[in-house]
Enzyme design. Structure first.
Site, short mmCIF file in Angstrom:
data_model
loop_
_atom_site.label_atom_id
_atom_site.label_comp_id
_atom_site.label_asym_id
_atom_site.label_seq_id
_atom_site.Cartn_x
_atom_site.Cartn_y
_atom_site.Cartn_z
N HIS A 155 34.18 23.29 9.12
CA HIS A 155 33.88 22.28 10.20
C HIS A 155 33.62 21.00 9.16
CE1 HIS A 155 33.98 25.01 13.12
NE2 HIS A 155 32.53 25.29 13.16
N THR A 191 31.04 27.05 8.93
CA THR A 191 30.47 25.75 8.76
C THR A 191 31.02 24.81 7.85
OG1 THR A 191 28.44 26.56 9.66
CG2 THR A 191 28.37 24.51 8.39
#
Lengths: 364, 364, 364, 364
Positions: C43, C40
């Site tokens: 990202h 994450t």
């Protein structure tokens, strides 16, 4: 405000003017619309051995009661889950979030939890202080006298469902005829248990059990081969599920006998004396029995189910509510609760006379 | 004996004289009292793509049907579980005890299992041969037309209970309005699901669904925000349990949308085409959904529950039985089954005219 | 303090001086000892489509990171569960106690929950603010670099155990070779899964999977009959449990194929696009598969198990930690995380150089 | 053939020539490669009160033994699951498929089941007759002396996993030091239980328990605060799971005390006398304990897991096998089994001397 207060060791309680409760930062103040009498309240009222030990005279005076429905009229500065005007009931087990059980999602059986109305002032009053964490928002379709008994109804529901929630199409024996046993019969009936055998003592309560949905009524205090009868009506095997709501030696002995091999035994009733004799070898080990010790209600899984069952009208618990009184008439309630043979089941008190009148009308 | 026989590829079946079945060592011969029409029978009758592939013309002629109730009139030499005179129904999934699933207690989904009436001659006849292993002894309180539909009722029951048997006090959406969906509503209602939302198409069946206990009727074929409606009636969260009994793309899309986070999705309906598009990320992973693939019935846990529910009268499935015919009138049954909009749900056939007359009387 | 901050849309992040966090009433301030990089974080660093939509440029600047271990150095006025000096990690899912899921004990998948380091400032800093409710007290036997990866290890543990915790003596296929898949292999091995088939792509990671305990290594990107191989090694039936940690169309297709009938499929990997094609009929319905959507970790049941497994030394996750850097060297970590073919698994950052040195020594 | 036969009431058994068993239609004849001594065999050998009542002198002579591994050398005419040459072991509980428990998938605890070697001739012989239904096909990677003890290992596995299979990352106390307790420690260790506390008596066995994976060894027969010690090492709460494999009053008392609230208690050990005193109120009800009565093994779910654990080498049970003898030397085995303090755990006998020699070599 007016409240029913335990002031002194010894039997009884007084109806007094006391100070209104003030909320802590995470508390709500609830204006009591209905509050019902639990066996625990009777123990404290009678000031029996348990109450002397569990509460002790040094903590008196204390307001009694913990089953409640009412409206939130004030909240502490840090309250977030509820707000003024919410229609709520209270979970009695005030859990400590630090307990291992709380971390694991078993909030109802923590080491350090406090009991509402036992460790704190209770609901037999115009107002009660409830920690936000144990407030439960009621569906407004449920009237206060019913909403108040959701707490014992939650006991009954958890006892019926056990830890595995497996009750649909299962045969069941319910042992005991106190209010929670009668509520359990209703829940079991509504949730597909069949057939339901009820073992109890008192005509008054056995009759309510029948209304709640028991298929067979067997008297614990009569000469009768109850074990043989239940086996005969279950293909010789016994029932899938036993709910012991009595806790007596006879109940435990018969309970393990009528349980079929591989069945589930809900251990809910509290024996007067423990340790006691249990047929551990034949009743549990060889039988492959699953014994589910049940105390309290799942927070809030049980409450959620109870709300669904009541709000839709699926479950009608009104036959179990046998008497309504104003709070001031609390003595009538306690007298009835202590009467044997039983002539009452659930008794609801109302601090407000208008609410009391409306409740009486709803009962017609 | 007389039997409804699929003789040729192409639509239809014939009513013929065929030889009586003879039992193998571990088989029973059952005199058919009632036998009901399943969608699978219609597929074979129509000789659709599935039937052409699954059965194939080389296996014809074959007697149709697999839902049945009747009396054991002969048993093979090694039969031990049942005896002549027993009143039985048949589990359709003839499991192979060598399958891993059978060893692990999941008899209903074995690799090598055979299907009664698909891989063997079926029940639309005066007599049927059934392996002892899949005979189920009925309670005599259950009349033959009801006992016959225990097989699809078992599907419905397993679908409602899922793998976790957790349905009491849970909200539910049932998608589809075929007979099994209607039976599922009845089971869900009897076992404490609440509220129950029903999504279907045909007035005739939606009406039966209502009689079986649905609280909300929503039409799949009308412009209406079904997802919004269900969320509005569940505090904004969606339902605890979705039963998909339709298998259509719309059903699967809406089903995963109306399921609350952490809820259970019963995957029962068979899509016409598979693979198909599923919102796997939002519908399953992020939602923490539990998808229970359900096929058949638990052998015999589901049958046991069904028997308990029916024998006690808790569950009344008679509204789902819309038509009774003599076996000879089987064409009327198939025509009705194929009619759209639907004008029938469960249709029961009777090889014996006296039994047919008695069944009609019981319906009054 | 120093922190890795996402300041602008577009790839990258900056190492800046920012203000120290201040605790709210129910917050703790944690001095970060170790913090690890999650997909994450990558990202957000890359500022991909998901990050643009989920966070948005208007919320920048924001401190990255959410996997953490450190010492509580300050607490808000109403904090009760923890105290200064406690050695803690943080559950990333900051639940809202009003959510239905929270009421039902499924804290990790609430409608209104916030994500640490996504909706709040994160852990790539000297200090982080963590709500008391999601603080978890670590066992001091677990060093910071291991304690920090308990969060993804919790994902892995929940994925392995599923909702039924049934893994002992079960065969398993793990699909994917990211860090959580590798951790899952370790958990599965430690908890009795056997045999364990690992399907992945990159030599570097397959090798770590082998160290963590996989019995068979199969390459997803090579011509090879993986489905046939797994069936051949499981008596022809397929595995009891499939863990999909990849989410790709190929992974889902093969995953449902290698699952045995009646088996469990853990749906953990997130497809790049959803909806996508799933063989719902054969893969789920007819197979009687149980699909467990898994997101996050059970709060705190999973943490409790993880602590037990690590503190006792039963589970050694050190092979999955491939690189240690000072926080200042965060770019090296991100570069490695983005490199393909993969040359890293779990990367841990240290704001404090002494801690970094100690960690390096512990690795020898 | 040669066999160890109980011929007369009173202690002992004889090594005699008896007739070879002949298969019934659904039986297999197994050439015994290895057979191990169970406590039940000792009871019969000693001809104690239980044996006198359970078997009775009128049933003598009878071949002893029920733990076995061997090769199928002949099958009855209707046998389908197995064939000549299969390498098998035998489930001891010969279930009756008509029992309700068998219909519900709980084959191991039926009303009418028979016990191999108790109700039938046993395995201490060159050949044994086993009903096909309870034959289990072994993995050939498992040598006969290990395959033979799969039966008690199955007890241990079922006891460790309980009815909920939830053991990964859970703390556990194992009470008792007989062979099944020692095997249970190995299973618990292999399946992720941690930490594992072992309470036993005999140095010889405690040492084996340590090899099998216990983390803490506590002596039941020494002055020591075992309850306090276990609480101290579990954060003050007690263990998640207690396995009582002893059945003594002390074991049951301490077991319920060291169990944490909401934990699971496996009831496996058989008390010498039952009913007996149990602290039902505090140990079960208030504690919310789940008591799992465990008898036998799940047929065949437990066998499947055991096979997986052994075939892969995950679980090494060889430390529990302390002695190997030829069948002829059975007296040495029984003498060792009866010796106190214990100086043996599992003892395996071999009818064939070559197999005995091979087994001895495998042990080196």
């Amino acid at each position: 405000m007016k409240a029913v207060v335990k002031t002194n060791p010894g039997i009884g309680a007084e109806f007094l003017d006391v100070e209104n409760p003030k909320p802590g930062k995470r508390d709500a103040i609830v204006k009591v619309q209905a509050t019902s009498i639990c066996g625990t309240d009777v123990h404290i009222y009678e000031w029996n051995e348990w109450a002397q030990k569990r509460i002790g005279k040094d903590k008196l005076p204390q307001v009694l009661g913990h089953e409640v429905a009412g409206e939130v009229c004030e909240v502490g500065s840090d309250v977030k889950k509820i707000k003024t005007g919410d229609y709520v009931s209270a979970e009695t087990h005030i859990y400590d979030p630090r307990d291992l059980t709380a971390l694991l999602g078993q909030f109802h059986i923590g080491e350090r939890m406090k009991i509402l109305g036992v460790d704190t002032d209770g609901a037999f009053a115009e107002y009660i202080k409830v920690p936000e964490a144990v407030c439960w928002i009621n569906d407004r379709a449920i009237p206060p006298e019913i909403a108040s008994i959701q707490e014992p109804l939650g006991n009954a529901t958890y006892a019926v469902l056990g830890e595995d929630n497996d009750v649909a199409g299962r045969s069941m024996a319910v042992i005991g005829d106190g209010p929670i046993a009668l509520l359990a019969i209703g829940v079991a009936r509504t949730c597909g248990a069949t057939p339901i055998f009820h073992i109890g003592k008192y005509d008054f309560n056995m009759e309510i059990g029948k209304k709640m949905g028991s298929d067979h009524q067997l008297y614990a205090n009569k000469e009768f081969d109850r074990v043989g009868y239940i086996r005969d009506h279950t293909g010789g095997y016994g029932v899938d599920i036993v709910l012991d709501m009595a806790g007596s030696p006879q109940a435990l002995e018969e309970g393990f006998k009528v349980l079929r091999r591989g069945g589930r035994f809900t251990a809910f009733g509290i024996p007067a004396k423990s340790p006691l004799m249990i047929d551990y070898a034949d009743g549990i080990v060889f039988k492959g029995a699953q014994v589910h010790g049940i105390s309290g209600r799942k927070i809030f899984d049980t409450w959620y189910r109870v709300r669904n069952l009541l709000a839709s009208g699926r479950l009608d618990v009104s036959p179990v509510i046998t008497h309504l009184f104003t709070l001031e008439d609390y003595r009538k309630g306690f007298d009835l609760m202590m009467e044997r043979p039983r002539k009452s089941a659930k008794i609801v008190l109302f601090p407000d006379k208008d609410e009391f009148e409306r409740a009486k009308e709803r009962r017609l």
